[in-house]
Write a protein that holds these residues in place. Structure first.
Motif, PDB file in Angstrom:
ATOM      1  N   UNK A 142     -15.042 -39.507 133.116  1.00  0.00           N
ATOM      2  CA  UNK A 142     -14.310 -38.321 133.562  1.00  0.00           C
ATOM      3  C   UNK A 142     -14.606 -37.110 132.675  1.00  0.00           C
ATOM      4  N   UNK A 143     -14.450 -35.941 133.248  1.00  0.00           N
ATOM      5  CA  UNK A 143     -14.510 -34.688 132.511  1.00  0.00           C
ATOM      6  C   UNK A 143     -13.200 -33.961 132.754  1.00  0.00           C
ATOM      7  N   UNK A 144     -12.574 -33.506 131.686  1.00  0.00           N
ATOM      8  CA  UNK A 144     -11.286 -32.818 131.795  1.00  0.00           C
ATOM      9  C   UNK A 144     -11.463 -31.375 131.344  1.00  0.00           C
ATOM     10  N   UNK A 145     -11.064 -30.439 132.185  1.00  0.00           N
ATOM     11  CA  UNK A 145     -11.169 -29.018 131.889  1.00  0.00           C
ATOM     12  C   UNK A 145      -9.803 -28.382 132.086  1.00  0.00           C
ATOM     13  N   UNK A 146      -9.273 -27.773 131.025  1.00  0.00           N
ATOM     14  CA  UNK A 146      -7.974 -27.099 131.098  1.00  0.00           C
ATOM     15  C   UNK A 146      -8.107 -25.672 130.600  1.00  0.00           C
ATOM     16  N   UNK A 147      -7.469 -24.762 131.316  1.00  0.00           N
ATOM     17  CA  UNK A 147      -7.486 -23.352 130.941  1.00  0.00           C
ATOM     18  C   UNK A 147      -6.085 -22.793 131.143  1.00  0.00           C
ATOM     19  N   UNK A 148      -5.620 -21.995 130.176  1.00  0.00           N
ATOM     20  CA  UNK A 148      -4.262 -21.446 130.254  1.00  0.00           C
ATOM     21  C   UNK A 148      -4.256 -20.059 129.636  1.00  0.00           C
ATOM     22  N   UNK A 149      -3.558 -19.121 130.277  1.00  0.00           N
ATOM     23  CA  UNK A 149      -3.440 -17.800 129.672  1.00  0.00           C
ATOM     24  C   UNK A 149      -2.045 -17.224 129.856  1.00  0.00           C
ATOM     25  N   UNK A 150      -1.684 -16.370 128.911  1.00  0.00           N
ATOM     26  CA  UNK A 150      -0.425 -15.626 128.924  1.00  0.00           C
ATOM     27  C   UNK A 150      -0.771 -14.152 128.712  1.00  0.00           C
ATOM     28  N   UNK A 151      -0.220 -13.275 129.528  1.00  0.00           N
ATOM     29  CA  UNK A 151      -0.481 -11.841 129.404  1.00  0.00           C
ATOM     30  C   UNK A 151       0.837 -11.089 129.569  1.00  0.00           C
ATOM     31  N   UNK A 152       1.168 -10.261 128.588  1.00  0.00           N
ATOM     32  CA  UNK A 152       2.384  -9.440 128.645  1.00  0.00           C
ATOM     33  C   UNK A 152       1.986  -7.975 128.521  1.00  0.00           C
ATOM     34  N   UNK A 153       2.561  -7.143 129.373  1.00  0.00           N
ATOM     35  CA  UNK A 153       2.244  -5.715 129.388  1.00  0.00           C
ATOM     36  C   UNK A 153       3.537  -4.917 129.432  1.00  0.00           C
ATOM     37  N   UNK A 154       3.621  -3.925 128.560  1.00  0.00           N
ATOM     38  CA  UNK A 154       4.741  -2.996 128.578  1.00  0.00           C
ATOM     39  C   UNK A 154       4.238  -1.573 128.750  1.00  0.00           C
ATOM     40  N   UNK A 155       4.809  -0.863 129.690  1.00  0.00           N
ATOM     41  CA  UNK A 155       4.364   0.501 129.992  1.00  0.00           C
ATOM     42  C   UNK A 155       5.581   1.417 130.037  1.00  0.00           C
ATOM     43  N   UNK A 156       5.508   2.500 129.272  1.00  0.00           N
ATOM     44  CA  UNK A 156       6.564   3.510 129.260  1.00  0.00           C
ATOM     45  C   UNK A 156       5.932   4.839 129.650  1.00  0.00           C
ATOM     46  N   UNK A 157       6.427   5.439 130.706  1.00  0.00           N
ATOM     47  CA  UNK A 157       5.879   6.702 131.200  1.00  0.00           C
ATOM     48  C   UNK A 157       6.988   7.741 131.313  1.00  0.00           C
ATOM     49  N   UNK A 158       6.784   8.864 130.632  1.00  0.00           N
ATOM     50  CA  UNK A 158       7.717   9.992 130.719  1.00  0.00           C
ATOM     51  C   UNK A 158       6.969  11.183 131.311  1.00  0.00           C
ATOM     52  N   UNK A 159       7.551  11.793 132.312  1.00  0.00           N
ATOM     53  CA  UNK A 159       6.919  12.913 132.998  1.00  0.00           C
ATOM     54  C   UNK A 159       7.815  14.139 132.901  1.00  0.00           C
ATOM     55  N   UNK A 160       7.305  15.148 132.197  1.00  0.00           N
ATOM     56  CA  UNK A 160       8.026  16.408 132.104  1.00  0.00           C
ATOM     57  C   UNK A 160       7.544  17.395 133.142  1.00  0.00           C
ATOM     58  N   UNK A 161       7.954  18.626 132.970  1.00  0.00           N
ATOM     59  CA  UNK A 161       7.573  19.643 133.941  1.00  0.00           C
ATOM     60  C   UNK A 161       6.083  19.958 133.865  1.00  0.00           C
ATOM     61  N   UNK A 162       5.513  19.947 132.668  1.00  0.00           N
ATOM     62  CA  UNK A 162       4.107  20.306 132.489  1.00  0.00           C
ATOM     63  C   UNK A 162       3.277  19.229 131.796  1.00  0.00           C
ATOM     64  N   UNK A 163       3.950  18.301 131.116  1.00  0.00           N
ATOM     65  CA  UNK A 163       3.252  17.303 130.305  1.00  0.00           C
ATOM     66  C   UNK A 163       3.833  15.921 130.582  1.00  0.00           C
ATOM     67  N   UNK A 164       2.958  14.917 130.593  1.00  0.00           N
ATOM     68  CA  UNK A 164       3.381  13.533 130.717  1.00  0.00           C
ATOM     69  C   UNK A 164       2.872  12.705 129.549  1.00  0.00           C
ATOM     70  N   UNK A 165       3.650  11.711 129.150  1.00  0.00           N
ATOM     71  CA  UNK A 165       3.282  10.820 128.044  1.00  0.00           C
ATOM     72  C   UNK A 165       3.373   9.382 128.541  1.00  0.00           C
ATOM     73  N   UNK A 166       2.334   8.611 128.283  1.00  0.00           N
ATOM     74  CA  UNK A 166       2.294   7.215 128.715  1.00  0.00           C
ATOM     75  C   UNK A 166       1.909   6.329 127.542  1.00  0.00           C
ATOM     76  N   UNK A 167       2.656   5.254 127.369  1.00  0.00           N
ATOM     77  CA  UNK A 167       2.363   4.253 126.350  1.00  0.00           C
ATOM     78  C   UNK A 167       2.146   2.914 127.037  1.00  0.00           C
TER      79      UNK A 167
END
Length: 756
Positions: free
Chosen positions: A313-338
């Motif tokens: 037999x051949x055994x192949x295992x793959x596992x991943x974890x991905x976490x994403x945090x996004x903060x977006x502020x939109x002003x009248x003329x400028x926007x900031x995104x993290x």
């Protein structure tokens, strides 16, 4: 090739003529609909974020193919291969396992416009999940509850950085909705004992907070049959899930959090052998215990497409974890995104390694552990102004740890004792990246706009590697290197009319260098590679929004190409050698044309045609180290660079009741001849037969039909309707059975979903 070229042009011309003819009929139908009060809006506009702001796909001076959630469902797009086959000048090879990790240099190989991962420490492509680069973590992420997929062809260095010299795949997930409770359940049953269950639920917790959960489970008996009584099967079991949350404390502030998880298990690779043996295998066969090919009683591809014989037999295992945090502020003329992202992945493989019914090679372990962290901050102008600008900074860190132990089996037939260590290796690597970028677009007039931008990148590589080969002494290398680069981008766009945009662009791509153990078991450094992409194109929306026609011409100059050279064979003294090295040994050019047509002749009929033409060659590659000797590959085609690619579809929807429609969809895909690795090119140059090293061009037809309403959808599908015999990659590690392939097979199934 000339006859194939003429044939492809005739097909493209016929498709264009058919679209034009249907549009003429569609114009009559539209006029008739108008008189009866029916509404026909034509083609749906697709909004993309290729330039880090929301724009119509037709207004972006970038060659981009995008798939909305509806189109993903219509085309039955389930993974990377499904959506890339709908994109011009893209080539992707099949992998024996879904993850594609650690199989061979052919596994899940991707190329855009002839640019691929020929070698090096980093990918030539950026795979972004909600603006977080996951190319180090997941080559083929599960597509669950998606809003949109964008494929950006050509270097995208300004916004996406060092992992974007070939292009970018931007995956955008559905976000929680604070306005309503919603859910969906879906299921699939298909050939080869394949079943899938999945679903989504969206729950608003208040007027400003909502959560959303989505997941799927897939299981299959596998497409191939192991005829050995104790070798195990070819089944698989995949699980994937996402939990996301959205908060909008104020009208100007949006906070998105998501966690993605996947766990994949495969029982075996199930490769089908060709019986074509390398010179190295011929040198050790026939031996005392067995002769090669070992399992000729099963037959070889193409006569045998499903049967193999593995004694363990051949055994192949793959596992991943991905976490994403996004903060977006939109002003009248400028926007900031993290954007903050963290990902981890673990791959483990052990067992059968010679892929035959004899105990020739064993893999004691093969582990691959990866971690990625990045923090990006962007500040940009808001609104449609004469001057639109963006500035940003990124900090990223990728860690990679890998080890492998390969031992001789009892029947190795090369005089080695059982469990003799053929290879024992480990390496640890860390890449720390820092970058700042800026870009601005200035509207000189209402019709003319100019764009200029650049990204400064600095990578520091820390690496340790050790290795024992065929019982030799332990060798190791340790150290660090740093690389810096400035990648500019310039673009010009001219609106010839409200519906026609003409653009030109110049952009640079960059991939940092590194070092490793070379064939002489000493430290070998390789430098950064760069490419320049020159492109002109036109994007048009014609015939009252019933035809979308996009055309792009490009020329790519690729310098100091990082090439991995893998060699398995014997040295001048007859000793067995096995090594891999990376060098900046090549330069290359790629030039081509891309045509994308989408038409809605009537409210019920939609047609699409994508054609790509590519000429991608090594300009200079005089000392390519391969399994077939050191060769001059100058003038030879780049791996994974077929001259022609084509995809086309037609979908017709017929109303059955006020709320229920029937639909039928046909698809055709064509990919021209291509090599998939440098070794395969060298094989043919050295006098080996073109089969299986040259992947012959092939075409296949898919068919779907079903019923749909606002609440439910059920569809029957057949892929590779006429059971075309083809394969997209050949694997040269077939050992005692020769080179192997993953055959394309006919698949069918029934997929349904219901919304609540």
């Amino acid at each position: 090739m000339r006859s194939m070229t003429n044939h492809m042009w005739r097909m493209a011309g016929s498709g264009t003529a058919a679209i034009a003819a249907l549009l003429a009929m569609g114009g009559q139908a539209s006029a008739q609909d108008t008189t009866t009060g029916a509404e026909d809006q034509g083609l749906e506009d697709i909004v993309v974020t290729a330039q880090r702001r929301s724009e119509s796909i037709q207004d972006v001076p970038v060659a981009v193919t995008a798939f909305s959630a509806q189109e993903l469902q219509r085309a039955n797009i389930q993974d990377v291969g499904s959506y890339f086959q709908n994109t011009p000048n893209v080539f992707i090879t099949d992998s024996p396992v879904r993850s594609g990790n650690n199989v061979s240099s052919s596994a899940l190989g991707l190329a855009l416009r002839g640019i691929s991962n020929v070698g090096g420490n980093a990918s030539s492509f950026g795979i972004y999940l909600d603006d977080f680069n996951i190319s180090h973590i997941a080559l083929n992420p599960h597509l669950i509850d998606m809003e949109r997929i964008e494929v950006l062809r050509g270097p995208q260095g300004t916004y996406f950085g060092r992992n974007a010299s070939g292009g970018v795949m931007s995956l955008n997930t559905q976000k929680p909705d604070t306005t309503r409770f919603a859910g969906e359940a879906n299921a699939m049953i298909g050939r080869f004992g394949t079943y899938e269950l999945g679903g989504m639920v969206n729950v608003p917790l208040s007027d400003t907070i909502a959560i959303r959960a989505a997941g799927k489970w897939e299981t299959s008996d596998g497409e191939f049959n192991n005829k050995h009584p104790v070798g195990g099967g070819n089944g698989r079991d995949y699980k994937a899930a996402r939990l996301s949350a959205r908060a909008t404390p104020t009208d100007s502030l949006t906070i998105d959090l998501s966690y993605n998880y996947a766990k994949e298990h495969d029982d075996d690779f199930g490769l089908i052998h060709t019986g074509v043996l390398s010179d190295f295998i011929k040198s050790i066969c026939p031996g005392v215990t067995f002769s090669c090919p070992v399992d000729s009683n099963l037959g070889f591809y193409p006569n045998n497409r499903r049967n193999y014989a593995h004694d363990a037999p051949l055994v192949v295992n793959n596992e991943y974890h991905i976490a994403v945090g996004r903060i977006a502020w939109t002003g009248e003329n400028v926007g900031v995104t993290s954007i903050t992202g963290y990902g981890s992945a673990k791959f483990n493989r052990s067992g059968e390694l010679d892929f035959s019914s004899v105990d020739f090679l064993r893999e004691g372990f093969n582990y691959d552990s990866r971690k990625s962290f990045s923090q990006e901050l962007r500040i940009q102008s808001v609104g449609d102004k004469r001057l639109n600008w963006i500035v940003g900074a990124v900090f990223a860190r990728d860690k990679h740890r890998e080890g492998e132990f390969i031992a001789a089996g009892k029947q190795n037939d090369i005089g080695l004792p059982e469990d003799f260590p053929i290879e024992l290796s480990h390496f640890n690597q860390k890449i720390t990246s820092k970058a700042v970028f800026a870009e601005a677009t200035f509207d000189v007039t209402d019709a003319l706009s100019l764009t200029a931008g650049a990204r400064y990148s600095h990578d520091k590589l820390d690496r340790f590697e050790d290795q024992i080969e065929f019982g030799g002494p332990l060798q190791n290398v340790r150290g660090s290197r740093s690389f810096s680069d400035v990648s500019p981008r310039f673009a010009i766009k001219y609106a010839a009319s409200d519906d026609v945009n003409i653009y030109g662009s110049i952009s640079k791509g960059w991939k940092s260098g590194g070092f490793e153990l070379d064939p002489q078991r000493a430290r070998s450094d390789f430098g950064a590679e760069t490419l320049w992409n020159y492109e002109v194109g036109v994007k048009s929306t014609l015939l009252d929004n019933h035809l979308r026609a996009n055309l792009a011409f490009f020329y790519i100059d690729w310098s100091d190409v990082q090439v991995s050279s893998g060699v398995v064979g014997r040295d001048a003294n007859g000793n067995i050698i096995n090594y891999a090295g990376i060098s900046n040994a090549a330069s290359a050019t790629s030039k081509g044309v891309e045509l994308e047509l989408l038409a809605a002749p009537t409210e019920r009929l939609e047609l699409g045609l994508n054609v790509g033409y590519l000429k991608a060659r090594f300009d200079k590659f005089t000392d390519a180290r391969t399994n077939f000797g050191t060769l001059d590959l100058s003038g030879k085609p780049l791996p994974k660079a077929p001259e022609w690619t084509l995809s086309t579809f037609a979908q017709y929807t017929a109303p059955l009741t006020d709320s229920l429609d029937a639909f039928v969809r046909g698809e055709y895909f064509y990919t021209d001849d291509a090599y998939t690795t440098v070794n395969n090119i060298a094989a043919v140059m050295a006098g080996q037969p073109t089969f299986p090293y040259l992947v012959k061009g092939y075409g296949k037809v898919n068919l779907r039909l079903g019923l749909e309403s606002d609440r439910f959808r059920i569809a029957a599908y057949v892929e590779n309707l006429f059971d075309k015999k083809y394969y997209s990659a050949s694997f040269d590690f077939g050992f005692a059975n020769g080179a192997a392939v993953v055959p394309g097979l006919r698949r069918w199934g029934l997929r349904g979903s219901v919304k609540f």
